[in-house]
Design a protein around this motif. Structure first.
Motif, PDB file in Angstrom:
ATOM      1  N   THR A  25     -27.810  62.261  -9.797  1.00 35.10           N
ATOM      2  CA  THR A  25     -28.349  62.512 -11.134  1.00 35.10           C
ATOM      3  C   THR A  25     -27.838  61.455 -12.099  1.00 35.10           C
ATOM      4  OG1 THR A  25     -28.503  64.907 -10.804  1.00 35.10           O
ATOM      5  CG2 THR A  25     -28.377  64.148 -13.076  1.00 35.10           C
ATOM      6  N   LEU A  26     -28.745  60.926 -12.909  1.00 33.20           N
ATOM      7  CA  LEU A  26     -28.373  60.024 -13.993  1.00 33.20           C
ATOM      8  C   LEU A  26     -28.620  60.757 -15.306  1.00 33.20           C
ATOM      9  CD1 LEU A  26     -29.914  56.665 -12.719  1.00 33.20           C
ATOM     10  CD2 LEU A  26     -27.499  57.340 -12.703  1.00 33.20           C
ATOM     11  N   ARG A  27     -27.628  60.744 -16.183  1.00 33.39           N
ATOM     12  CA  ARG A  27     -27.695  61.529 -17.423  1.00 33.39           C
ATOM     13  C   ARG A  27     -27.384  60.652 -18.633  1.00 33.39           C
ATOM     14  NH1 ARG A  27     -26.710  67.084 -18.837  1.00 33.39           N
ATOM     15  NH2 ARG A  27     -26.602  67.511 -16.593  1.00 33.39           N
ATOM     16  N   LEU A  28     -28.249  60.709 -19.626  1.00 31.99           N
ATOM     17  CA  LEU A  28     -27.969  60.097 -20.922  1.00 31.99           C
ATOM     18  C   LEU A  28     -27.354  61.161 -21.817  1.00 31.99           C
ATOM     19  CD1 LEU A  28     -31.146  57.915 -21.645  1.00 31.99           C
ATOM     20  CD2 LEU A  28     -28.786  57.092 -21.424  1.00 31.99           C
ATOM     21  N   GLY A  71     -24.614  57.261 -23.743  1.00 29.79           N
ATOM     22  CA  GLY A  71     -24.129  56.508 -22.606  1.00 29.79           C
ATOM     23  C   GLY A  71     -24.707  57.092 -21.326  1.00 29.79           C
ATOM     24  N   LEU A  72     -24.792  56.268 -20.280  1.00 31.94           N
ATOM     25  CA  LEU A  72     -25.347  56.706 -18.995  1.00 31.94           C
ATOM     26  C   LEU A  72     -24.223  57.179 -18.085  1.00 31.94           C
ATOM     27  CD1 LEU A  72     -27.997  56.906 -17.363  1.00 31.94           C
ATOM     28  CD2 LEU A  72     -27.482  54.617 -16.463  1.00 31.94           C
ATOM     29  N   GLN A  73     -24.358  58.392 -17.564  1.00 31.00           N
ATOM     30  CA  GLN A  73     -23.345  58.988 -16.686  1.00 31.00           C
ATOM     31  C   GLN A  73     -23.985  59.372 -15.357  1.00 31.00           C
ATOM     32  OE1 GLN A  73     -20.177  59.002 -17.709  1.00 31.00           O
ATOM     33  NE2 GLN A  73     -20.795  58.192 -19.721  1.00 31.00           N
ATOM     34  N   PHE A  74     -23.141  59.576 -14.336  1.00 27.81           N
ATOM     35  CA  PHE A  74     -23.627  59.853 -12.977  1.00 27.81           C
ATOM     36  C   PHE A  74     -23.081  61.191 -12.482  1.00 27.81           C
ATOM     37  CE2 PHE A  74     -22.721  59.749  -8.384  1.00 27.81           C
ATOM     38  CZ  PHE A  74     -24.015  59.659  -7.909  1.00 27.81           C
ATOM     39  N   GLU A  75     -23.928  61.904 -11.744  1.00 31.28           N
ATOM     40  CA  GLU A  75     -23.509  63.133 -11.061  1.00 31.28           C
ATOM     41  C   GLU A  75     -23.955  63.037  -9.606  1.00 31.28           C
ATOM     42  OE1 GLU A  75     -25.197  66.400 -13.343  1.00 31.28           O
ATOM     43  OE2 GLU A  75     -24.826  65.241 -15.172  1.00 31.28           O
ATOM     44  N   GLY A  76     -23.062  63.321  -8.683  1.00 33.77           N
ATOM     45  CA  GLY A  76     -23.396  63.252  -7.266  1.00 33.77           C
ATOM     46  C   GLY A  76     -22.914  64.479  -6.524  1.00 33.77           C
ATOM     47  N   SER A  77     -23.690  64.892  -5.526  1.00 31.38           N
ATOM     48  CA  SER A  77     -23.343  66.076  -4.730  1.00 31.38           C
ATOM     49  C   SER A  77     -23.699  65.826  -3.277  1.00 31.38           C
ATOM     50  CB  SER A  77     -24.117  67.313  -5.215  1.00 31.38           C
ATOM     51  OG  SER A  77     -23.993  67.492  -6.606  1.00 31.38           O
ATOM     52  N   LEU A  78     -22.880  66.370  -2.385  1.00 28.78           N
ATOM     53  CA  LEU A  78     -23.149  66.320  -0.956  1.00 28.78           C
ATOM     54  C   LEU A  78     -22.714  67.650  -0.363  1.00 28.78           C
ATOM     55  CD1 LEU A  78     -24.172  64.320   1.214  1.00 28.78           C
ATOM     56  CD2 LEU A  78     -21.771  63.749   1.678  1.00 28.78           C
TER      57      LEU A  78
END
Length: 294
Positions: free
Chosen positions: A194-197, A217-224
């Motif tokens: 996920t990319l979040r502004l 700002g652009l932030q990142f969310e990752g899941s596995l």
């Protein structure tokens, strides 16, 4: 015969995840079949939308593929110096659009006195969300094409004067994000990015932006995650966050287990590391959630 874009391995794996009465039938959801596979609606994020707990996914709330799906949740995060609680509801229609609402309450406990706010001072905010599935499917379709969704979350702090005193530029703000999520059914693996502004401080509980950092700002969310059975999954998540107030705000991480004891109830437990909050370091503790979905 396999359905479009469905391999033989997907067929066998899907049968393993389907309810027993449906697993006995050859794969290809019937024209009357309208339900999602268990756990594929995700669990509710702290912001009230479908996802993995701290990260938003492209999944939509509820158990319906074609009709109205509804979910409700209650979440408790127990940290060394703070307590986080949220509750809310979400609804989706046709597995295409999701609307959600969540109330977050962040109790400062004894730390409130040290911060000059008063013992037990509680920050609260309302989060209104909307998510639209743009293309793809979490389970079916092209094996390498994920489900991709676009979402917005409007957040309103209920502590306007306090967040302004802490240096926040605004008491309300809107996040925009795009998520790509895929369940590789033959491997029982779910992956999400996920990319979040955003310019939210501590997810918006401490307001939005600051005089020095007023912009998005652009932030990142990752899941596995790995799905051991159709009722049980283990996974990990990471979510980066801005540090607009200069308080050493860290990214969040968790290790979670989700279990569906019934077709309508999902229980989630996680070890959550929320880093530094308002200069209080090493805020690590338990994330507990109960979600019902139809």
């Amino acid at each position: 015969m396999n359905g479009p874009g469905v391999s033989a391995s997907d067929e066998a794996a899907t049968e393993a995840f389907l309810p027993p009465d449906q697993a006995a039938e050859p794969f290809a959801p019937s024209i009357d079949y309208s339900g999602k596979l268990l756990l594929t609606n995700g669990v509710t994020t702290i912001e009230g939308t479908s996802g993995g707990g701290i990260a938003s996914w492209a999944t939509l709330a509820g158990m319906e593929e074609r009709g109205l799906g509804i979910s409700a949740h209650a979440t408790l995060v127990l940290l060394p110096d703070f307590t986080w609680q949220s509750h809310g509801v979400a609804a989706s229609f046709g597995n295409r659009i999701e609307l959600s609402y969540a109330r977050q309450n962040f109790d400062t406990n004894d730390a409130g006195a040290a911060l000059g706010l008063g013992e037990g001072y509680t920050f609260s905010q309302d989060v209104f969300g909307a998510k639209f599935r743009l293309l793809g499917d979490l389970v079916y379709g092209e094996p390498l094409l994920p489900q991709i969704s676009l979402g917005v979350q409007h957040k309103r702090s209920r502590n306007d004067a306090v967040v302004a005193a802490l240096g926040a530029a605004e008491a309300e703000g809107t996040d925009v994000y795009v998520s790509a999520t895929k369940l590789l059914l033959s491997r029982s693996i779910l992956a999400n990015g996920t990319l979040r502004l955003t310019k939210a401080n501590q997810n918006g509980l401490l307001g939005f932006g600051s005089a020095a950092h007023p912009d998005y700002g652009l932030q990142f969310e990752g899941s596995l995650a790995y799905q051991f059975s159709r009722r049980f999954a283990l996974g990990a998540e990471y979510r980066s966050k801005p540090d607009n107030l200069g308080l050493g705000e860290d990214g969040w991480m968790d290790l979670f287990a989700a279990y569906a004891p019934t077709d309508f109830l999902t229980l989630t437990a996680a070890y959550a590391d929320l880093g530094s909050i308002a200069t209080f370091e090493e805020q690590r503790g338990a994330f507990l959630q109960a979600q019902i979905a139809f």
